[in-house]
Design a protein around this motif. Structure first.
Motif, short mmCIF file in Angstrom:
data_model
loop_
_atom_site.label_atom_id
_atom_site.label_comp_id
_atom_site.label_asym_id
_atom_site.label_seq_id
_atom_site.Cartn_x
_atom_site.Cartn_y
_atom_site.Cartn_z
N ALA A 197 0.83 -1.20 0.00
CA ALA A 197 0.00 0.00 0.00
C ALA A 197 0.86 1.25 0.00
CB ALA A 197 -0.92 0.02 1.21
N ILE A 198 0.28 2.33 -0.49
CA ILE A 198 0.94 3.63 -0.40
C ILE A 198 0.08 4.50 0.50
CG2 ILE A 198 1.64 5.71 -1.66
CD1 ILE A 198 2.14 3.91 -4.09
N ARG A 199 0.70 5.03 1.53
CA ARG A 199 -0.05 5.90 2.45
C ARG A 199 0.21 7.35 2.06
NH1 ARG A 199 -1.90 3.95 7.21
NH2 ARG A 199 -1.76 6.08 7.95
N VAL A 200 -0.86 8.08 1.87
CA VAL A 200 -0.76 9.50 1.52
C VAL A 200 -1.53 10.29 2.57
CG1 VAL A 200 -1.29 11.26 -0.22
CG2 VAL A 200 -0.58 8.99 -0.94
N GLY A 201 -0.87 11.20 3.25
CA GLY A 201 -1.50 11.99 4.29
C GLY A 201 -2.54 12.95 3.73
N ALA A 202 -3.54 13.26 4.55
CA ALA A 202 -4.64 14.13 4.10
C ALA A 202 -4.14 15.50 3.67
CB ALA A 202 -5.67 14.29 5.22
N ARG A 203 -3.07 15.98 4.31
CA ARG A 203 -2.62 17.35 4.03
C ARG A 203 -1.54 17.44 2.97
NH1 ARG A 203 -4.23 21.44 6.59
NH2 ARG A 203 -2.24 22.51 6.49
N VAL A 204 -1.36 16.36 2.22
CA VAL A 204 -0.43 16.42 1.09
C VAL A 204 -1.08 17.30 0.00
CG1 VAL A 204 0.59 15.07 -0.79
CG2 VAL A 204 0.65 14.20 1.57
N SER A 205 -0.31 18.26 -0.50
CA SER A 205 -0.87 19.20 -1.48
C SER A 205 -0.91 18.58 -2.87
CB SER A 205 -0.03 20.48 -1.52
OG SER A 205 1.25 20.19 -2.04
N THR A 221 -5.33 20.53 -0.68
CA THR A 221 -4.89 19.21 -0.25
C THR A 221 -5.79 18.10 -0.78
OG1 THR A 221 -6.23 19.18 1.79
CG2 THR A 221 -4.05 20.25 1.90
N ILE A 222 -5.22 16.92 -0.88
CA ILE A 222 -5.98 15.77 -1.37
C ILE A 222 -7.07 15.39 -0.36
CG2 ILE A 222 -4.23 14.13 -0.49
CD1 ILE A 222 -4.91 12.34 -2.92
N GLY A 223 -6.76 15.50 0.93
CA GLY A 223 -7.75 15.17 1.95
C GLY A 223 -8.90 16.15 1.95
N GLY A 224 -8.57 17.43 1.78
CA GLY A 224 -9.60 18.46 1.73
C GLY A 224 -10.53 18.24 0.55
N SER A 225 -9.95 17.85 -0.58
CA SER A 225 -10.75 17.64 -1.78
C SER A 225 -11.73 16.48 -1.60
CB SER A 225 -9.81 17.37 -2.96
OG SER A 225 -10.55 17.02 -4.10
N VAL A 226 -11.25 15.38 -1.02
CA VAL A 226 -12.12 14.21 -0.84
C VAL A 226 -13.16 14.45 0.26
CG1 VAL A 226 -12.15 11.77 -0.17
CG2 VAL A 226 -10.44 12.60 -1.79
N ALA A 227 -12.76 15.17 1.31
CA ALA A 227 -13.71 15.48 2.39
C ALA A 227 -14.79 16.45 1.89
CB ALA A 227 -12.98 16.09 3.58
N HIS A 228 -14.38 17.33 1.01
CA HIS A 228 -15.29 18.34 0.48
C HIS A 228 -16.33 17.71 -0.45
CE1 HIS A 228 -16.52 22.35 -0.45
NE2 HIS A 228 -16.15 22.30 -1.71
N ALA A 229 -15.88 16.75 -1.27
CA ALA A 229 -16.76 15.99 -2.17
C ALA A 229 -17.56 16.86 -3.13
CB ALA A 229 -17.69 15.07 -1.37
N ASP A 230 -16.90 17.85 -3.70
CA ASP A 230 -17.52 18.59 -4.80
C ASP A 230 -17.70 17.59 -5.94
OD1 ASP A 230 -17.86 20.13 -7.21
OD2 ASP A 230 -17.04 21.86 -6.15
N PRO A 231 -18.91 17.46 -6.48
CA PRO A 231 -19.14 16.46 -7.54
C PRO A 231 -18.23 16.68 -8.75
CG PRO A 231 -21.22 17.47 -6.88
CD PRO A 231 -20.13 18.21 -6.16
N SER A 232 -17.79 17.90 -8.99
CA SER A 232 -16.96 18.17 -10.17
C SER A 232 -15.47 18.07 -9.90
CB SER A 232 -17.24 19.58 -10.69
OG SER A 232 -18.61 19.79 -10.82
#
Ligand SMILES: Cc1cc2nc3c(=O)[nH]c(=O)nc-3n(C[C@H](O)[C@H](O)[C@H](O)COP(=O)(O)OP(=O)(O)OC[C@H]3O[C@@H](n4cnc5c(N)ncnc54)[C@H](O)[C@@H]3O)c2cc1C
Ligand code: FES
Ligand code: FES
Lengths: 155, 271
Positions: free
Chosen positions: B69-77, B111-122
């Protein structure tokens, strides 16, 4: 209020800010560095682009309080900067601005292109500029200016 | 000053942030890179009472490969992913996706975590990571939890994250060196949010995703089965027929651009 300790253009600044104050408003209204411009204030136009710890960011959607501890360079802070001196000259020679509203953000973005992407060609420069809107020039002069600096820096 | 008034709290640790979120009174938002929350607050679409700033919390911005597995932290830009910090084929795929997200000055903070938590459909990551598979890790009042990326995005701006949970990172599969992937985003101008997304990876299993829908991105099993059986091309007309059987609420134009995106993602995977 939130305490803020920040370095702007080499000057250490301590301030108490309202949390909802953007970095852009802090720079312009509190520090009176009005070279940083505001267009859309939601991240789309790029007019407000400044360097934060050496990387370009949108100062309109970065809260001043969140920039605590960082080093900011605004358009007023590049006097001694070589790539910016080259870009200034190239923008002048290639007619890369008319009204100048987009120029501060455009120059910060351009500096990022010439330093981060030394091999960029015209297509790449245009792609990178997608985040900085200019309503006057049609981009031709801007692209030419950036390409000329990329070339200068390759020799 | 455009946003409504709010209280800004600087968190020193994840524990402190989880406690603050659990004890919150009024609307409380965790701040990632602020690249979606910032605009929404400037437009007053979001008016949180409290913002929990994780900028100084350590341990959320790592990238590491741990066996399978590859672990990527939520706050990785997005910018770090664009610069190739995620290793291997998984990294190649993610690098391609990151490069198409917004503009460099937004990618430096978003951040990648912010994007997934936000869940903008686009947005890109919810679709792109669903096509990769793996899981989300979250910390909340009841400790750490692992949630499958399958079904994590529930709908527009809605995820499987509990109200008291903070997204801490992702565990993503390692795509083999010979694994194929393809990603195609339909948008009018580089860096804009997507009108349609097609995403395909062929790792241990074949995954094909139709993204940037009105709601959550979804896997298209019929295309996955074809890819698994060795098919390397699916025409736009075929994808259109397949997508038409899903209840995605597409009008004719949307059906077409989603079919184009997925067909081209498959094409890209074998180019
Ligand atoms: C001009 C512009 C263009 C853009 N174009 C695109 C695009 O093409 N594709 C795309 O995908 N994105 C795009 N974005 C959005 C960008 O990718 C954002 O970075 C991203 O959507 C949100 O990440 P963030 O870290 O900035 O989150 P924030 O804005 O800080 O937060 C967003 C939401 O997620 C929550 N949140 C953040 N972190 C966590 C966490 N760790 N745990 C729990 N909840 C959390 C917040 O509370 C908030 O509700 C664009 C943004 C701008 C300004
Ligand atoms: S004013 Fe910041 S991007 Fe337009
Ligand atoms: S010179 Fe007027 S907006 Fe660019």
């Amino acid at each position: 209020m939130t305490e803020l300790s920040i370095n702007i253009n080499g000057e250490h600044i301590k301030a108490d800010v309202e949390p909802r104050l953007s970095l852009a408003d802090f720079i312009r209204d509190r520090q009176r560095l009005t070279g940083t411009h505001l267009g859309c204030e939601h991240g789309v136009c790029g007019a407000c682009t400044v360097l934060m710890n050496g990387e370009p960011v949108r100062s309109c959607i970065t809260f001043a309080a969140v920039a605590d501890g960082s080093e900011i360079t605004t358009i007023e802070g590049f006097d001694q900067d070589e790539p910016m001196a080259q870009l200034r000259q190239a923008f002048h020679e290639n007619h890369a601005l008319q009204c100048g509203y987009c120029t501060p953000g455009m120059l910060v973005a351009a500096r990022d292109i010439v330093t981060r992407l030394p091999d960029a060609d015209e297509d790449r420069v245009r792609l990178e500029l997608a985040g900085n809107l200019c309503r006057c020039t049609g981009y031709v002069g801007i692209v030419k200016a950036i390409l000329s600096v990329l070339e200068q820096r390759r020799i | 000053m455009k946003p409504a008034k709010f209280e800004h709290q600087r968190m020193a640790s994840l524990d402190e942030a989880v406690k603050a979120l659990g004890n919150a009174e009024g609307e409380t938002r965790v701040l990632g890179g602020g690249q979606s929350l910032g605009p929404m607050m400037n437009l007053r679409l979001a008016q949180p009472d409290v913002v929990l700033d994780l900028s100084k919390v350590e341990g959320l911005d790592g990238i590491e490969e741990t066996g399978n597995a590859i672990r990527v932290g939520a706050r990785v830009s997005h910018a770090r992913i664009e610069d190739g910090e995620v290793p291997g084929k998984t990294g190649d795929y993610m690098q391609f996706v990151a490069t198409g997200i917004s503009y460099r000055s937004v990618r430096n903070r978003g951040t990648i975590g912010g994007s997934v938590a936000h869940a903008d459909p686009s947005a890109d990551w919810p679709s792109a990571l669903l096509a990769l598979g793996g899981s989300v890790t979250a910390a909340g009042g009841n400790g750490i939890r692992t949630i499958s990326l399958d079904g994590f995005t529930v709908g527009p701006f809605s995820t499987g994250l509990g109200w008291d949970e903070i997204l801490t990172g992702f565990e993503l599969p390692v795509l083999g060196t010979d694994a194929n992937w393809g990603y195609y985003k339909v948008n009018r101008k580089p860096g804009e949010f997507a009108d349609a997304i097609g995403a395909v990876t062929l790792g241990v299993e074949a995954r094909a995703v139709c993204g940037a829908t009105e709601s959550a991105p979804f896997r298209v099993t019929e295309i996955e089965e074809r890819l698994a059986s060795g098919v390397q091309e699916v025409s736009i007309a075929e994808v259109r027929d397949i997508l038409d059987r899903y209840d995605a609420g597409f009008d004719d134009y949307e059906l077409q651009i989603h079919a184009v995106a997925l067909s081209r993602a498959v094409q890209g995977a074998f180019a």
